[in-house]
Design a protein around this motif. Structure first.
Motif, short mmCIF file in Angstrom:
data_model
loop_
_atom_site.label_atom_id
_atom_site.label_comp_id
_atom_site.label_asym_id
_atom_site.label_seq_id
_atom_site.Cartn_x
_atom_site.Cartn_y
_atom_site.Cartn_z
N PHE A 25 0.83 -1.21 0.00
CA PHE A 25 0.00 0.00 0.00
C PHE A 25 0.87 1.27 0.00
CE2 PHE A 25 -2.02 2.86 3.35
CZ PHE A 25 -2.69 3.64 2.42
N LEU A 26 1.61 1.51 1.07
CA LEU A 26 2.42 2.74 1.14
C LEU A 26 3.54 2.72 0.11
CD1 LEU A 26 2.99 3.59 4.91
CD2 LEU A 26 1.70 4.86 3.20
N ASP A 45 10.12 -6.67 -3.58
CA ASP A 45 8.96 -7.17 -2.84
C ASP A 45 8.83 -8.67 -3.02
OD1 ASP A 45 6.13 -7.50 -1.85
OD2 ASP A 45 6.23 -5.31 -1.83
N ASN A 46 8.40 -9.37 -1.98
CA ASN A 46 8.15 -10.81 -2.12
C ASN A 46 6.65 -11.12 -2.21
OD1 ASN A 46 7.30 -10.37 0.47
ND2 ASN A 46 8.45 -12.06 1.41
N LEU A 48 4.28 -10.87 -0.11
CA LEU A 48 3.68 -11.54 1.05
C LEU A 48 2.30 -10.93 1.36
CD1 LEU A 48 4.48 -13.66 3.24
CD2 LEU A 48 5.31 -11.75 4.63
N THR A 49 2.25 -9.61 1.44
CA THR A 49 0.98 -8.93 1.68
C THR A 49 0.67 -7.92 0.58
OG1 THR A 49 2.11 -7.29 3.07
CG2 THR A 49 1.08 -9.15 4.19
N GLY A 50 1.63 -7.70 -0.31
CA GLY A 50 1.41 -6.77 -1.43
C GLY A 50 1.17 -7.55 -2.71
N ASP A 70 12.96 -11.58 -1.41
CA ASP A 70 12.67 -11.60 0.03
C ASP A 70 13.87 -10.95 0.74
OD1 ASP A 70 12.41 -12.21 2.74
OD2 ASP A 70 11.34 -14.08 2.31
N TYR A 159 5.00 -7.42 16.08
CA TYR A 159 5.14 -6.25 15.20
C TYR A 159 5.84 -5.11 15.95
CZ TYR A 159 3.64 -2.44 12.03
OH TYR A 159 3.59 -1.37 11.16
N LYS A 163 9.66 -3.60 15.18
CA LYS A 163 9.92 -2.21 14.79
C LYS A 163 10.84 -1.53 15.81
CE LYS A 163 7.51 -1.89 10.98
NZ LYS A 163 8.09 -1.52 9.68
N THR A 189 -2.43 5.31 8.44
CA THR A 189 -2.58 5.93 7.13
C THR A 189 -3.60 5.13 6.33
OG1 THR A 189 -0.33 6.75 7.18
CG2 THR A 189 -1.32 6.53 5.02
N ARG A 200 -7.68 -3.76 8.66
CA ARG A 200 -7.60 -2.44 9.29
C ARG A 200 -8.98 -1.78 9.22
NH1 ARG A 200 -1.54 -0.75 7.14
NH2 ARG A 200 -2.04 -1.99 5.33
P1 NAD Z 1 1.55 -3.55 3.15
O1 NAD Z 1 1.34 -4.88 3.78
O2 NAD Z 1 0.56 -3.06 2.17
O3 NAD Z 1 2.98 -3.50 2.44
C1 NAD Z 1 4.10 -4.19 2.93
C2 NAD Z 1 4.85 -4.75 1.73
O4 NAD Z 1 6.04 -5.41 2.19
C3 NAD Z 1 4.05 -5.78 0.93
O5 NAD Z 1 4.08 -5.48 -0.44
C4 NAD Z 1 4.76 -7.11 1.23
O6 NAD Z 1 4.61 -8.06 0.21
C5 NAD Z 1 6.18 -6.62 1.44
N1 NAD Z 1 7.01 -7.55 2.22
C6 NAD Z 1 6.73 -8.10 3.41
N2 NAD Z 1 7.74 -8.90 3.83
C7 NAD Z 1 8.70 -8.83 2.86
C8 NAD Z 1 9.98 -9.42 2.69
N3 NAD Z 1 10.49 -10.25 3.61
N4 NAD Z 1 10.69 -9.11 1.58
C9 NAD Z 1 10.20 -8.28 0.63
N5 NAD Z 1 8.96 -7.70 0.73
C10 NAD Z 1 8.23 -7.96 1.83
O7 NAD Z 1 1.73 -2.52 4.36
P2 NAD Z 1 1.76 -0.92 4.34
O8 NAD Z 1 0.60 -0.43 5.06
O9 NAD Z 1 2.05 -0.43 2.97
O10 NAD Z 1 3.04 -0.66 5.26
C11 NAD Z 1 4.32 -0.44 4.70
C12 NAD Z 1 5.32 -0.13 5.79
O11 NAD Z 1 4.91 1.04 6.51
C13 NAD Z 1 5.48 -1.26 6.82
O12 NAD Z 1 6.83 -1.35 7.20
C14 NAD Z 1 4.64 -0.77 7.98
O13 NAD Z 1 5.11 -1.28 9.19
C15 NAD Z 1 4.82 0.73 7.88
N6 NAD Z 1 3.68 1.45 8.49
C16 NAD Z 1 2.48 1.52 7.83
C17 NAD Z 1 1.42 2.19 8.43
C18 NAD Z 1 0.08 2.34 7.76
O14 NAD Z 1 -0.82 2.94 8.34
N7 NAD Z 1 -0.12 1.84 6.56
C19 NAD Z 1 1.58 2.77 9.70
C20 NAD Z 1 2.81 2.63 10.33
C21 NAD Z 1 3.86 1.99 9.71
#
Ligand code: NAD
Length: 331
Positions: A25-26, A45-46, A48-50, A70, A159, A163, A189, A200
């Protein structure tokens, strides 16, 4: 132009950036904004959640490269790198509770490997930390000097502690190796490209409202969150990336609202007839959450500019289109 919404103060020029978690997402919004500013982007990116879907619209753009990788294994990027943004990590409670070991590994090994990359390349490094390092806070609002109230052996510890460890590792690289690092503590966010099923509150409520299912509010809904629209968060992260600040710096919108109010608002914006249903509060759920964003304003010249109403309206419109073009209440 309102103070804090003007051009980012740039302390450096960046030609090529690596974004880990760039298909999330971000991360996908960061890739897009960097390309818009003429920066080449290597997205790691791997999935996993994207998903590659999140960056599909960037694939044809010059200077964009997506690599499946990864970051807990190793990170190798040939060629020059000026900036590493470490955003890989499951971020929604549903995801990290399903993938606790992966979450701890990407916060520890992933941070170690990406710091090593930045150090080898002489690049600026920005760590995506989180308001969750404050845990269930005993200080309100939370400024960056507050150490937090985290239960390391509670379910959310996977988590929060990942962090906190990644912040300590980033600080050690800065102090002992001279790596040019910055830490942003991102608060909740929301916006386009969140998964409706990621657990969320905002995507869950919007998905429920648009499909006529009850909006499931945890506890009595009096717990508060401060929500920041994705464009504002990304502008704050990039302000940090282009600065020389070490942080930590909170990036979040101080507008605080209860989870119940959020559910009611989303019901109004979608024009949904869905009822609200109260469910059990998750273990260690934070009762309050609001950033003190003074440091972001004074050090980065950043503050959010999109109102919650406008941001929610844009997000609802995006979800409505994604989920099949259901109509959204006007005005
Ligand atoms: P998200 O799950 O949409 O994105 C995370 C991405 O990381 C995914 O594309 C996933 O496939 C990738 N990923 C996970 N493990 C991996 C690995 N081992 N190797 C390569 N890629 C990997 O989450 P998001 O909301 O976009 O958050 C992104 C970052 O921002 C995270 O680190 C999160 O902790 C931080 N963050 C987000 C928020 C928010 O509100 N969205 C708030 C605080 C912090």
């Amino acid at each position: 132009m309102a103070q804090g919404t003007g051009p980012i103060r740039e302390a450096r020029s960046i030609g090529r950036a690596v974004v880990t978690g760039g298909a999330g997402f971000l991360g996908s919004h960061l890739c897009e904004h960097l390309l818009d500013r003429g920066v080449e982007v290597v997205c790691l990116d791997n999935f996993l959640t994207g998903s590659p879907q999140n960056v599909r619209h960037l694939m044809e753009r010059p200077g964009f490269r997506l690599i499946r990788c990864d970051v807990t294994d190793f990170v190798h990027v040939p060629g020059p790198v000026d900036l590493v943004l470490h955003f890989a990590s499951p971020a929604s409670p549903l995801d990290y509770l399903k993938m606790p070991i992966e979450t701890l590994k990407v916060g520890s090994l992933g941070t170690l490997h990406t710091l090593g990359l930045a150090n080898d390349k002489g690049a600026r490094y920005v760590l995506a930390s989180t308001s969750e390092v404050y845990g269930d806070p005993l200080q309100h609002p939370q400024d960056e000097d507050y150490w937090g109230n985290v239960n390391p052996v509670g379910p959310r510890g996977v988590y929060d502690e990942a962090k906190r460890f990644s912040e300590a590792m980033t600080t050690a690289y800065r102090t002992y190796k001279g790596t040019d690092t910055g830490i942003v503590r991102i608060f909740n966010t929301y916006g386009p490209r969140m998964r409706p099923d990621d657990g969320r509150a905002i995507p869950a409520f919007i998905g429920q409202a648009l499909s006529g299912r009850p909006l499931t509010v945890a506890g009595d809904g009096s717990q508060t969150r401060s929500i920041c629209y994705v464009d504002d968060t990304v502008r704050g992260i990039l302000a940090m990336a282009f600065s020389a600040e070490a942080g930590p710096i909170n990036i979040g919108n101080p507008d605080e609202l209860s989870v119940l109010r959020l559910a009611e608002w989303i019901t109004e914006l979608t024009g949904s007839a869905s009822p609200i249903e109260f469910i059990d509060l998750p273990v260690d759920d934070p009762k309050v959450r609001r950033p003190d964003s003074t440091r972001a304003e004074t050090r980065l010249g950043w503050r959010p500019s999109v109102s919650s109403e406008e941001g929610l309206r844009r997000t609802v419109a995006w979800f409505a289109e994604e989920l099949g073009g259901r109509s959204v209440a006007a005005g």
